[in-house]
Design a protein around this motif. Sequence first.
Motif, PDB file in Angstrom:
ATOM      1  N   ARG A  69       0.770  -1.152   0.109  1.00 57.66           N
ATOM      2  CA  ARG A  69       0.057   0.004  -0.006  1.00 57.66           C
ATOM      3  C   ARG A  69       0.900   1.153  -0.083  1.00 57.66           C
ATOM      4  NH1 ARG A  69      -4.755   0.781   4.518  1.00 57.66           N
ATOM      5  NH2 ARG A  69      -5.489   2.842   3.828  1.00 57.66           N
ATOM      6  N   ARG A  70       0.878   1.979  -1.171  1.00 58.13           N
ATOM      7  CA  ARG A  70       1.774   3.131  -1.197  1.00 58.13           C
ATOM      8  C   ARG A  70       0.951   4.334  -0.682  1.00 58.13           C
ATOM      9  NH1 ARG A  70       5.274  -0.140  -2.612  1.00 58.13           N
ATOM     10  NH2 ARG A  70       5.650  -0.677  -4.983  1.00 58.13           N
ATOM     11  N   GLU A  71       2.054   5.084   0.098  1.00 63.06           N
ATOM     12  CA  GLU A  71       1.280   6.517   0.697  1.00 63.06           C
ATOM     13  C   GLU A  71       1.437   7.652  -0.150  1.00 63.06           C
ATOM     14  OE1 GLU A  71       0.221   6.507   3.940  1.00 63.06           O
ATOM     15  OE2 GLU A  71       0.119   4.541   3.956  1.00 63.06           O
ATOM     16  N   GLY A  72       2.529   7.715  -0.807  1.00 59.25           N
ATOM     17  CA  GLY A  72       2.733   8.899  -1.801  1.00 59.25           C
ATOM     18  C   GLY A  72       2.016   8.540  -3.086  1.00 59.25           C
ATOM     19  N   LEU A  73       0.882   9.084  -3.153  1.00 62.47           N
ATOM     20  CA  LEU A  73       0.147   8.907  -4.457  1.00 62.47           C
ATOM     21  C   LEU A  73       0.184  10.334  -5.021  1.00 62.47           C
ATOM     22  CD1 LEU A  73      -2.831   7.109  -2.995  1.00 62.47           C
ATOM     23  CD2 LEU A  73      -0.874   5.924  -4.144  1.00 62.47           C
ATOM     24  N   PRO A  74       0.172  10.116  -6.522  1.00 60.04           N
ATOM     25  CA  PRO A  74       0.193   9.232  -7.191  1.00 60.04           C
ATOM     26  C   PRO A  74       1.418   8.495  -7.366  1.00 60.04           C
ATOM     27  CG  PRO A  74       0.324  11.144  -8.618  1.00 60.04           C
ATOM     28  CD  PRO A  74       0.031  11.427  -7.262  1.00 60.04           C
ATOM     29  N   ALA A  75       1.363   7.034  -7.893  1.00 59.06           N
ATOM     30  CA  ALA A  75       2.753   6.175  -7.738  1.00 59.06           C
ATOM     31  C   ALA A  75       2.195   4.975  -8.729  1.00 59.06           C
ATOM     32  CB  ALA A  75       2.809   5.860  -6.576  1.00 59.06           C
ATOM     33  N   THR A  76       2.903   4.187  -8.895  1.00 59.32           N
ATOM     34  CA  THR A  76       2.832   3.048  -9.837  1.00 59.32           C
ATOM     35  C   THR A  76       3.546   2.069  -9.101  1.00 59.32           C
ATOM     36  OG1 THR A  76       4.267   3.386 -11.450  1.00 59.32           O
ATOM     37  CG2 THR A  76       2.264   4.240 -11.959  1.00 59.32           C
ATOM     38  N   LEU A  77       3.009   0.675  -9.703  1.00 61.13           N
ATOM     39  CA  LEU A  77       3.748  -0.634  -9.222  1.00 61.13           C
ATOM     40  C   LEU A  77       4.751  -1.066 -10.328  1.00 61.13           C
ATOM     41  CD1 LEU A  77       3.991  -2.891  -7.112  1.00 61.13           C
ATOM     42  CD2 LEU A  77       2.372  -3.975  -8.465  1.00 61.13           C
ATOM     43  N   GLY A  78       5.850  -0.967 -10.164  1.00 61.30           N
ATOM     44  CA  GLY A  78       6.942  -1.624 -10.833  1.00 61.30           C
ATOM     45  C   GLY A  78       7.100  -3.135 -10.900  1.00 61.30           C
ATOM     46  N   ASP A  79       8.186  -3.731 -11.508  1.00 64.27           N
ATOM     47  CA  ASP A  79       8.327  -5.154 -11.370  1.00 64.27           C
ATOM     48  C   ASP A  79       9.101  -5.652 -10.234  1.00 64.27           C
ATOM     49  OD1 ASP A  79      10.769  -3.986 -12.164  1.00 64.27           O
ATOM     50  OD2 ASP A  79      11.077  -5.485 -13.829  1.00 64.27           O
ATOM     51  N   VAL A 137      -2.249   0.859  -6.090  1.00 63.69           N
ATOM     52  CA  VAL A 137      -1.860   1.666  -7.089  1.00 63.69           C
ATOM     53  C   VAL A 137      -1.753   1.017  -8.586  1.00 63.69           C
ATOM     54  CG1 VAL A 137      -0.255   3.192  -5.947  1.00 63.69           C
ATOM     55  CG2 VAL A 137       0.637   1.203  -7.118  1.00 63.69           C
ATOM     56  N   ALA A 138      -1.785   1.601  -9.663  1.00 62.11           N
ATOM     57  CA  ALA A 138      -1.870   0.862 -11.013  1.00 62.11           C
ATOM     58  C   ALA A 138      -0.412   0.262 -11.403  1.00 62.11           C
ATOM     59  CB  ALA A 138      -2.049   1.799 -12.022  1.00 62.11           C
ATOM     60  N   ALA A 139      -0.506  -0.856 -12.036  1.00 61.47           N
ATOM     61  CA  ALA A 139       0.790  -1.315 -12.711  1.00 61.47           C
ATOM     62  C   ALA A 139       1.356  -0.517 -13.456  1.00 61.47           C
ATOM     63  CB  ALA A 139       0.692  -2.873 -12.739  1.00 61.47           C
ATOM     64  N   ASN A 140       2.744  -0.409 -13.648  1.00 62.90           N
ATOM     65  CA  ASN A 140       3.428   0.452 -14.807  1.00 62.90           C
ATOM     66  C   ASN A 140       3.806  -0.764 -15.814  1.00 62.90           C
ATOM     67  OD1 ASN A 140       5.676  -0.748 -14.282  1.00 62.90           O
ATOM     68  ND2 ASN A 140       6.393   1.131 -13.343  1.00 62.90           N
ATOM     69  N   GLU A 141       4.269  -0.579 -17.020  1.00 62.59           N
ATOM     70  CA  GLU A 141       4.520  -1.257 -18.173  1.00 62.59           C
ATOM     71  C   GLU A 141       5.588  -2.319 -17.702  1.00 62.59           C
ATOM     72  OE1 GLU A 141       6.075   0.893 -21.493  1.00 62.59           O
ATOM     73  OE2 GLU A 141       4.298   2.321 -21.499  1.00 62.59           O
ATOM     74  N   ASP A 142       6.560  -2.037 -16.769  1.00 62.27           N
ATOM     75  CA  ASP A 142       7.559  -3.145 -16.242  1.00 62.27           C
ATOM     76  C   ASP A 142       6.894  -3.949 -15.682  1.00 62.27           C
ATOM     77  OD1 ASP A 142       9.804  -1.387 -17.338  1.00 62.27           O
ATOM     78  OD2 ASP A 142      10.008  -0.481 -15.231  1.00 62.27           O
ATOM     79  N   ALA A 143       5.953  -3.580 -14.602  1.00 62.73           N
ATOM     80  CA  ALA A 143       5.119  -4.873 -14.054  1.00 62.73           C
ATOM     81  C   ALA A 143       4.344  -5.646 -14.819  1.00 62.73           C
ATOM     82  CB  ALA A 143       4.198  -4.151 -12.980  1.00 62.73           C
ATOM     83  N   LEU A 144       3.633  -5.267 -16.145  1.00 65.16           N
ATOM     84  CA  LEU A 144       2.489  -5.941 -16.947  1.00 65.16           C
ATOM     85  C   LEU A 144       3.508  -6.759 -17.828  1.00 65.16           C
ATOM     86  CD1 LEU A 144       0.217  -3.065 -17.902  1.00 65.16           C
ATOM     87  CD2 LEU A 144      -0.068  -4.898 -16.243  1.00 65.16           C
ATOM     88  N   ALA A 145       4.934  -6.236 -17.953  1.00 60.22           N
ATOM     89  CA  ALA A 145       5.684  -7.348 -18.707  1.00 60.22           C
ATOM     90  C   ALA A 145       6.213  -8.271 -18.124  1.00 60.22           C
ATOM     91  CB  ALA A 145       6.833  -6.319 -19.376  1.00 60.22           C
TER      92      ALA A 145
END
Length: 194
Positions: A69-79, A137-145
């Motif tokens: 759970r990220r505190e500093g929003l907006p943020a994304t989730l990486g891999d 948070v939402a996943a970024n491209e690295d996480a999706l890959a």
Amino acid sequence: MELEQNVARFNLPGRSKSIALLLWFLDAVYRLDEVEAQDAICDRQGDGGLDAIAVDDAHQEIVVFQSKRREGLPATLGDVDLKTFVGSLSQIATPESVDALVKTTRNEELQALLADLDVAGKVKAGYKHRAIFVTNVAANEDALAYLEQAVRDGHVLELWDTTRLSPVLKQLKRDWFVPDQSKLKVDPARLFAI
């Protein structure tokens, strides 16, 4: 913001924000009752990256949860967090690795959970692993890959990020009951009995 409002009731003094998010998920999405959800949690120092564990005997699965759970929003989730989580699954890959984890972990909740659920026995019986990662948070491209790579490598890894949780949040806002009285008409020609 909407997710945070739903999770708010699980924010209690002494409870980490990640545990609160995971408890909400176990209740609202995974559909454990309150006691089962509390019992599944082992997110403390020495948990080895395993925040909660449940066993689904009907599907012969050991379900392992991780929550961020990220505190500093907006943020994304990486891999990185996903890779770390998948790496932590090696601790419960064989009956021997489960036994070693029980003996070496300082986390008493994890020890008890592994023993009470007979995770070593379930692994020996052929139960598969299912990994569920929950984040606010939402996943970024690295996480999706990486998710695609994990599937190719044979890992069952589900990501529940804000994108995937959005329809759940919309459903939770809907009224579940019809507020007015309604009359139902039934066509007797369309009824059947067994």
